[in-house]
Motif scaffolding. Structure first.
Motif, PDB file in Angstrom:
ATOM      1  N   LEU A  15     -26.223 -29.680  20.669  1.00 28.84           N
ATOM      2  CA  LEU A  15     -24.951 -28.971  21.348  1.00 28.84           C
ATOM      3  C   LEU A  15     -23.540 -29.465  20.765  1.00 28.84           C
ATOM      4  CD1 LEU A  15     -24.160 -27.373  23.854  1.00 28.84           C
ATOM      5  CD2 LEU A  15     -24.158 -29.241  25.335  1.00 28.84           C
ATOM      6  N   HIS A  16     -23.475 -30.644  20.510  1.00 25.25           N
ATOM      7  CA  HIS A  16     -21.994 -30.961  20.001  1.00 25.25           C
ATOM      8  C   HIS A  16     -21.871 -30.496  18.747  1.00 25.25           C
ATOM      9  CE1 HIS A  16     -22.265 -33.627  23.572  1.00 25.25           C
ATOM     10  NE2 HIS A  16     -20.732 -33.980  23.431  1.00 25.25           N
ATOM     11  N   THR A  17     -22.985 -30.704  17.847  1.00 27.53           N
ATOM     12  CA  THR A  17     -22.880 -30.247  16.664  1.00 27.53           C
ATOM     13  C   THR A  17     -22.474 -28.763  16.300  1.00 27.53           C
ATOM     14  OG1 THR A  17     -24.305 -32.132  15.884  1.00 27.53           O
ATOM     15  CG2 THR A  17     -23.922 -30.014  14.002  1.00 27.53           C
ATOM     16  N   ARG A  18     -23.202 -28.200  17.404  1.00 33.33           N
ATOM     17  CA  ARG A  18     -23.205 -26.424  17.570  1.00 33.33           C
ATOM     18  C   ARG A  18     -21.616 -26.205  17.739  1.00 33.33           C
ATOM     19  NH1 ARG A  18     -27.088 -25.584  20.330  1.00 33.33           N
ATOM     20  NH2 ARG A  18     -26.064 -24.779  22.633  1.00 33.33           N
ATOM     21  N   PHE A  19     -21.251 -26.887  18.404  1.00 28.41           N
ATOM     22  CA  PHE A  19     -19.687 -26.466  19.124  1.00 28.41           C
ATOM     23  C   PHE A  19     -18.619 -26.754  17.854  1.00 28.41           C
ATOM     24  CE2 PHE A  19     -21.267 -25.848  23.312  1.00 28.41           C
ATOM     25  CZ  PHE A  19     -20.123 -25.015  23.845  1.00 28.41           C
ATOM     26  N   LEU A  20     -19.006 -28.187  17.132  1.00 28.78           N
ATOM     27  CA  LEU A  20     -18.012 -28.541  16.010  1.00 28.78           C
ATOM     28  C   LEU A  20     -18.420 -27.616  14.759  1.00 28.78           C
ATOM     29  CD1 LEU A  20     -18.671 -32.238  16.453  1.00 28.78           C
ATOM     30  CD2 LEU A  20     -16.526 -30.826  16.979  1.00 28.78           C
ATOM     31  N   GLY A  21     -19.559 -27.095  14.667  1.00 30.32           N
ATOM     32  CA  GLY A  21     -19.889 -26.423  13.322  1.00 30.32           C
ATOM     33  C   GLY A  21     -20.277 -27.396  12.100  1.00 30.32           C
ATOM     34  N   ALA A  25      -7.490 -27.857  19.128  1.00 30.40           N
ATOM     35  CA  ALA A  25      -7.316 -29.299  18.514  1.00 30.40           C
ATOM     36  C   ALA A  25      -7.843 -30.444  19.268  1.00 30.40           C
ATOM     37  CB  ALA A  25      -6.034 -29.706  17.765  1.00 30.40           C
ATOM     38  N   ALA A  26      -7.470 -30.363  20.473  1.00 30.67           N
ATOM     39  CA  ALA A  26      -7.999 -31.396  21.623  1.00 30.67           C
ATOM     40  C   ALA A  26      -9.134 -31.297  21.935  1.00 30.67           C
ATOM     41  CB  ALA A  26      -6.904 -31.091  22.850  1.00 30.67           C
ATOM     42  N   PHE A  27      -9.930 -29.864  22.124  1.00 29.47           N
ATOM     43  CA  PHE A  27     -11.052 -29.819  22.427  1.00 29.47           C
ATOM     44  C   PHE A  27     -12.054 -30.137  21.301  1.00 29.47           C
ATOM     45  CE2 PHE A  27     -15.104 -27.055  22.498  1.00 29.47           C
ATOM     46  CZ  PHE A  27     -15.633 -27.530  23.922  1.00 29.47           C
ATOM     47  N   ARG A  28     -11.848 -30.004  19.918  1.00 28.70           N
ATOM     48  CA  ARG A  28     -12.286 -30.457  19.069  1.00 28.70           C
ATOM     49  C   ARG A  28     -12.623 -31.941  18.896  1.00 28.70           C
ATOM     50  NH1 ARG A  28     -14.606 -28.373  14.649  1.00 28.70           N
ATOM     51  NH2 ARG A  28     -14.920 -29.586  12.682  1.00 28.70           N
ATOM     52  N   HIS A  29     -11.413 -32.635  19.191  1.00 28.95           N
ATOM     53  CA  HIS A  29     -11.265 -33.975  18.930  1.00 28.95           C
ATOM     54  C   HIS A  29     -12.354 -34.531  20.180  1.00 28.95           C
ATOM     55  CE1 HIS A  29      -9.588 -38.016  19.622  1.00 28.95           C
ATOM     56  NE2 HIS A  29      -9.646 -38.063  18.372  1.00 28.95           N
ATOM     57  N   TYR A  30     -12.241 -33.955  21.284  1.00 29.35           N
ATOM     58  CA  TYR A  30     -12.942 -34.564  22.530  1.00 29.35           C
ATOM     59  C   TYR A  30     -14.453 -34.525  21.991  1.00 29.35           C
ATOM     60  CZ  TYR A  30     -15.688 -34.123  26.686  1.00 29.35           C
ATOM     61  OH  TYR A  30     -16.301 -34.210  27.954  1.00 29.35           O
ATOM     62  N   VAL A  31     -14.684 -33.096  21.600  1.00 27.39           N
ATOM     63  CA  VAL A  31     -16.202 -32.798  21.453  1.00 27.39           C
ATOM     64  C   VAL A  31     -16.807 -34.096  20.377  1.00 27.39           C
ATOM     65  CG1 VAL A  31     -18.171 -31.369  20.712  1.00 27.39           C
ATOM     66  CG2 VAL A  31     -16.135 -30.356  22.303  1.00 27.39           C
ATOM     67  N   LYS A  32     -15.981 -34.077  19.248  1.00 31.08           N
ATOM     68  CA  LYS A  32     -16.292 -34.975  18.305  1.00 31.08           C
ATOM     69  C   LYS A  32     -16.555 -36.296  18.694  1.00 31.08           C
ATOM     70  CE  LYS A  32     -14.639 -34.311  14.174  1.00 31.08           C
ATOM     71  NZ  LYS A  32     -13.810 -34.009  12.840  1.00 31.08           N
ATOM     72  N   GLN A  33     -15.798 -36.794  19.559  1.00 33.21           N
ATOM     73  CA  GLN A  33     -15.829 -38.176  19.898  1.00 33.21           C
ATOM     74  C   GLN A  33     -16.895 -38.323  20.697  1.00 33.21           C
ATOM     75  OE1 GLN A  33     -13.817 -40.963  18.643  1.00 33.21           O
ATOM     76  NE2 GLN A  33     -13.272 -39.556  17.340  1.00 33.21           N
ATOM     77  N   ASP A  34     -17.122 -37.239  21.590  1.00 37.39           N
ATOM     78  CA  ASP A  34     -18.192 -37.275  22.466  1.00 37.39           C
ATOM     79  C   ASP A  34     -19.441 -37.438  21.677  1.00 37.39           C
ATOM     80  OD1 ASP A  34     -19.104 -37.606  25.341  1.00 37.39           O
ATOM     81  OD2 ASP A  34     -19.565 -35.480  25.216  1.00 37.39           O
ATOM     82  N   ALA A  35     -19.611 -36.620  20.714  1.00 37.87           N
ATOM     83  CA  ALA A  35     -20.789 -36.754  19.792  1.00 37.87           C
ATOM     84  C   ALA A  35     -21.236 -37.904  19.368  1.00 37.87           C
ATOM     85  CB  ALA A  35     -20.729 -35.466  18.653  1.00 37.87           C
ATOM     86  N   LEU A  36     -19.790 -38.682  18.798  1.00 36.63           N
ATOM     87  CA  LEU A  36     -20.085 -40.021  18.025  1.00 36.63           C
ATOM     88  C   LEU A  36     -20.445 -41.029  19.112  1.00 36.63           C
ATOM     89  CD1 LEU A  36     -16.826 -39.787  15.737  1.00 36.63           C
ATOM     90  CD2 LEU A  36     -19.324 -39.602  15.243  1.00 36.63           C
ATOM     91  N   TYR A  37     -20.083 -40.951  20.369  1.00 36.36           N
ATOM     92  CA  TYR A  37     -20.194 -41.927  21.613  1.00 36.36           C
ATOM     93  C   TYR A  37     -21.690 -41.638  21.749  1.00 36.36           C
ATOM     94  CZ  TYR A  37     -20.656 -43.190  26.384  1.00 36.36           C
ATOM     95  OH  TYR A  37     -20.947 -43.431  27.685  1.00 36.36           O
ATOM     96  N   LEU A  38     -22.526 -40.525  21.835  1.00 39.24           N
ATOM     97  CA  LEU A  38     -23.652 -40.402  22.229  1.00 39.24           C
ATOM     98  C   LEU A  38     -24.730 -41.255  21.311  1.00 39.24           C
ATOM     99  CD1 LEU A  38     -23.881 -36.631  22.983  1.00 39.24           C
ATOM    100  CD2 LEU A  38     -24.034 -38.442  24.469  1.00 39.24           C
TER     101      LEU A  38
END
Length: 477
Positions: free
Chosen positions: A352-358, A302-315
Motif C-alpha cells: 500500500l505504501h509503495t503504491r502511494f509513493l510510486g 511533500a509532507a504527505f509523501r514524507h509521512y508515507v515514506k517514513q511509515d513504509a520504512l518503519y514497517l
C-alpha cells in the motif's frame, strides 16, 4: 468448577487480615468465598486493642446453616480465640468434613499482639490433627510442637517433621521470621518423608499485615481446584510475593500495612491505565499541525509523501518486532496473531505504501525520528509482556486517530483513500485483540515486568507523537 471455600476466622475491621483477607484471597485465586465469624477485633495496621469472642453456639449456628445448604469444597480455619470455639469447629469437622481443610494456627498478630487465650493453645494442637495442611509461622510452629522457637531453617524443618509425624498432617512452614536475604517456605510431610522447599528473595516491606491469613486461604482455594500440594504452594507464594510488593501503593495505615490481594486483577487492567497516562500525549497528537492538516485536506503533498515514506520504512523493522512477539507468545493463538501481523506489515501494508509513493522506499532516507522509534521497539523486552506493550500504541493510537480523521473524509478530499485505511474494521478488530493479549500477559507477569511494560507503552506513545510531528516543517508549500 469454581471452588466454594469457607473461612472460619475472626474479623479485622482494617481489612488486611482475618476473614476480610480470606475473602479477598479466595476471590483473587478464583474461588467463591464464604465466612463464619469467630471473633470481633478492634485493630488497625498498628495493633489490636480489643477482642470479643463470638459465643460458641453462634459459631455452630453459622456452620450448620452453611453445611445444610452449600456444598463446601474447602475450609480455611483461622483465629478461633477460645477453647469453646475450637471445640465447636472440631466437632463440626468430624461430622461435616470438607474435602480440603487448611488450618492457620493464629496465635500472634504481625504486630506482636496475642490473639489466642493461652489454655486454648493446647486445644489447637489437637485440632491440627483434623487438618490436611497446617500453616504455622515459626513462633506458631514452636507452640504446636511445645518447644522453643527454631532459630534457623534446618531446625524449623526438624520441628515441622515432629509436628507432622505426631498429628499425621502436612505442615507448611513459612520462613519469614528468619533473618537473611531469602524467605523460604516448605511443605513437610513426615508420613512420606517428603520436603518441598519453595524459595524466594526476601522483600524489604512492612506491608505484611495478614500474610498468614492470605497464604492459608489462598492455598485452600488452589488445593480445592485440584492442584497438587507443591504446585499450590508455588502458585500461592508467587501471588503473595506480588501482593506484598504491591502493598505500599494502597497507602493504608501507618503500621504494618496490608498486601494488595488483587494485584493481578489490577495488572489485567494495566493497558487501560497506560492509556489514561498517555492522554496528554494523545491530545498533542490530535492537535499537531500534521494531523489537523491531514484531516482537513490542507496537507501539502511533500509532507504527505514524507509521512508515507517514513511509515513504509518503519514497517520493515516493525514487522521484525511483531515476529519476536510471536516467538515469545505463550499460546498458539497469540503466536498466530503476531505472526500474521508481521506478514501483513510486510506484504499488505508495504504494498500500500509503495503504491502511494510510486516507488520502493529507500532505507538510506530513514529519518532520525523513525530510527529512534524503531530502536525503542527493538530494545523492548526481554519479557513477552514488554514486547507486546511496546507495539500496542502503534495499533491503538493509529486506530484512535484514524476514527476521527476518517469521519472528515469527503469526495474532494485529496487523501480520502488514505483516510479510509485508518477506519478499517479489520484493523479495529486486530487492535482489540492486541489489547486483550497485552492484558492477559500483564495478568501473569511479575511486578518488574509490568513496570517495564508500562514504560515501553508510554515510550511508544511519545514516539508516535514525534513520528506524526516530524513532517511539520514541510506543511508550507
Amino acid at each position: 468448577m469454581i471452588p466454594r471455600v469457607l473461612s472460619i476466622a475472626g474479623s479485622d475491621p482494617s481489612g488486611g487480615a482475618g476473614i476480610q483477607a480470606d475473602i479477598k484471597s479466595i476471590s483473587a485465586l478464583g474461588g467463591y468465598a464464604m465466612a463464619a465469624v469467630t471473633a470481633l477485633t478492634a485493630q488497625n495496621t498498628r495493633g489490636v486493642t480489643a477482642v470479643h469472642a463470638v459465643p460458641p453456639e453462634m459459631i455452630r449456628a453459622q456452620l450448620d446453616a452453611l453445611s445444610a445448604d452449600v456444598a463446601i469444597d474447602a475450609v480455611k480455619i483461622g483465629m478461633l480465640g477460645t477453647i469453646a470455639g475450637i471445640d465447636v469447629v472440631s466437632d463440626w469437622l468430624r461430622s461435616h468434613r470438607p474435602p480440603v481443610v487448611v488450618l492457620d494456627p493464629v496465635m500472634v498478630a504481625t504486630s506482636g499482639d496475642r490473639l489466642l487465650e493461652p489454655p486454648a493453645e493446647i486445644a489447637l494442637r489437637a485440632l491440627s490433627a483434623l487438618a490436611d495442611v497446617v500453616t504455622p509461622n515459626l513462633p506458631e510452629l514452636a507452640v504446636l510442637a511445645d518447644e522453643p522457637a527454631a532459630t534457623d531453617w534446618n531446625a524449623a524443618l526438624d520441628q515441622a517433621r515432629r509436628v507432622s509425624r505426631r498429628d499425621g498432617t502436612v505442615v507448611l512452614i513459612t520462613g519469614g521470621h528468619l533473618a537473611g536475604e531469602r524467605s523460604p517456605d516448605a511443605i513437610v510431610d513426615a508420613r512420606t518423608e517428603e520436603v518441598v522447599v519453595v524459595d524466594a528473595a526476601r522483600l524489604d516491606s512492612t506491608n505484611t499485615h495478614g500474610t498468614g491469613c492470605s497464604l492459608s486461604s489462598a492455598l485452600a482455594t488452589v488445593l480445592a481446584r485440584g492442584e497438587s500440594l507443591d504446585g499450590a504452594l508455588r502458585e500461592t507464594k508467587s501471588w503473595l510475593t506480588e501482593a506484598i510488593a504491591a502493598g505500599p501503593a494502597l497507602g493504608v495505615g501507618g503500621g504494618h500495612g496490608p498486601v494488595d490481594h488483587f494485584v493481578r486483577t489490577r495488572a489485567a487492567d494495566e493497558p487501560a491505565r497506560w492509556w489514561a497516562l498517555t492522554a496528554a500525549v494523545r491530545d498533542r497528537i490530535d492537535a499537531s499541525p500534521f494531523v489537523r492538516a491531514l484531516g482537513d485536506g490542507t496537507l501539502t503533498p511533500a509532507a504527505f509523501r514524507h509521512y508515507v515514506k517514513q511509515d513504509a520504512l518503519y514497517l520493515r523493522d516493525y514487522a521484525r518486532v511483531l515476529a519476536r512477539a510471536s516467538a515469545l507468545a505463550p499460546t498458539r493463538e497469540e503466536q498466530t496473531f503476531w505472526s500474521d501481523a508481521a506478514t501483513a506489515a510486510i506484504t499488505g501494508e508495504l504494498e500500500l505504501h509503495t503504491r502511494f509513493l510510486g516507488e520502493e522506499p529507500a532505507v538510506s532516507e530513514m529519518s532520525s525520528t523513525t530510527r529512534a522509534y524503531l530502536d525503542h521497539l527493538l530494545a523492548a523486552g526481554p519479557g513477552y509482556a514488554v514486547v507486546v506493550a511496546a507495539v500496542l500504541p502503534c495499533y491503538w493510537i493509529y486506530q484512535d486517530v484514524g476514527n476521527r480523521l476518517a469521519g472528515r473524509s469527503h469526495a474532494d478530499h485529496p487523501y480520502s483513500s488514505w483516510l479510509a485505511t485508518y477506519a478499517d474494521t479489520a484493523f479495529a478488530a486486530a487492535t482489540r485483540q492486541a489489547a486483550a493479549y497485552v492484558r492477559a500477559a500483564c495478568a501473569v507477569a511479575g511486578a518488574d515486568e509490568r513496570l517495564a511494560a508500562e514504560r515501553a507503552f508510554v515510550g511508544s506513545a511519545h514516539h508516535e507523537l514525534a513520528f506524526f510531528s516530524q513532517q511539520d516543517h514541510l506543511l508550507a508549500d
